[in-house]
Design an enzyme around this catalytic site. Structure first.
Site, PDB file in Angstrom:
ATOM      1  N   SER A  49       0.811  -1.223   0.000  1.00 38.58           N
ATOM      2  CA  SER A  49       0.000   0.000   0.000  1.00 38.58           C
ATOM      3  C   SER A  49       0.841   1.268   0.000  1.00 38.58           C
ATOM      4  O   SER A  49       0.347   2.343  -0.335  1.00 38.58           O
ATOM      5  CB  SER A  49      -0.943   0.015   1.208  1.00 38.58           C
ATOM      6  OG  SER A  49      -0.216   0.144   2.411  1.00 38.58           O
ATOM      7  N   LYS A  90       1.369   4.249   6.744  1.00 31.87           N
ATOM      8  CA  LYS A  90       0.700   5.159   5.808  1.00 31.87           C
ATOM      9  C   LYS A  90       1.396   6.523   5.860  1.00 31.87           C
ATOM     10  O   LYS A  90       2.205   6.804   6.732  1.00 31.87           O
ATOM     11  CB  LYS A  90      -0.785   5.338   6.167  1.00 31.87           C
ATOM     12  CG  LYS A  90      -1.598   4.055   6.206  1.00 31.87           C
ATOM     13  CD  LYS A  90      -1.784   3.423   4.842  1.00 31.87           C
ATOM     14  CE  LYS A  90      -2.611   2.137   4.937  1.00 31.87           C
ATOM     15  NZ  LYS A  90      -2.632   1.400   3.653  1.00 31.87           N
TER      16      LYS A  90
END
Length: 252
Positions: A49, A90
């Protein structure tokens, strides 16, 4: 003063300096290692991701930081029960009070109406293929004390966009932050930089972590230890060579 006395004097000074070099090298090496162990924690990235910045299976070094030190652009490790209560990686794109939206007419993310150039994305906004910074449009108001997070692989990342209907519009509390990623240790891809695009916004971007200093201390320590340890054998070999002509002259 005879030649042998001068040689012994130089030998004693050389031995003292070599011992000092080894001692200083040990201090630097052990100190740098201990400093790094206190400040940094290793993590293994579980998914793609955050590709291409970090990829699945990469081993990263993340600096332990206070939640108040988090800035826009930071790549963080956090744990939040709404996101599965497991460590995740993230990028922070919005902090409390921000309005985060995508996409503008050029396919870019905006923060408080300011377009953000994101060179770390695989498919950049306004790129040759026209890929936007997010496949879906969204707008989110970030509550105070919260962080809005996106993955760099925008087409597959399960990030704040997935949780827009949750309280806080997909943001997570600052207190969920455990560390900030500073470098990819394996494979050795180097430091994870601070995006300049966020520097003009209030609060700016984070300062670089101490990892380069720690690595420098380790390298210098190793050089001093090896150099100091090598002095003895080199000096002994040199002394033997210098005595051979004298012995041959005495024989005649």
């Amino acid at each position: 003063m005879s030649g042998s006395e001068r040689h012994d004097g130089r030998g004693r000074l050389g031995n003292a300096l070599s011992n000092l070099a080894v001692a200083v090298g040990c201090v630097l090496f052990l100190g740098g290692f201990a400093w790094g162990a206190v400040v940094y924690k290793p993590y293994t990235v579980p998914t793609d991701s955050m590709s291409p910045t970090v990829n699945a299976g990469d081993r990263v070094l993340a600096e332990r930081i206070d939640s108040g030190d988090v800035r826009r652009g930071d790549v963080i490790v956090f744990t939040d029960s709404t996101w599965g209560d497991v460590p995740m990686v993230k990028r922070v794109v919005g902090v409390g009070g921000d309005k985060v939206a995508c996409c503008d007419k050029n396919g870019r993310l905006t923060v408080n109406g300011e377009p953000i150039e994101e060179p770390y994305l695989r498919a950049k906004g306004a790129s040759a293929n026209g890929a936007p910074a997010s496949p879906q449009n969204f707008t989110a108001d970030v509550p105070e004390g919260q962080l809005f997070l996106l993955g760099d692989e925008r087409s597959t990342s399960l990030d704040s966009r997935v949780h827009l209907q949750d309280p806080g519009q997909g943001s997570v509390p600052r207190g969920a932050v455990q560390a900030r990623v500073d470098a990819v240790a394996w494979p050795m891809n180097g430091m994870v930089g601070r995006p300049e695009a966020f520097a003009a916004l209030p609060g700016g971007v984070s300062s670089d972590g101490p990892l380069p200093l720690q690595a420098g201390a380790l390298v210098v320590g190793v050089v001093l230890i090896l150099g100091g340890s090598a002095y003895g054998p080199i000096a002994a070999r040199s002394a033997r060579r210098s005595r051979r002509p004298e012995a041959s002259a005495g024989a005649h």
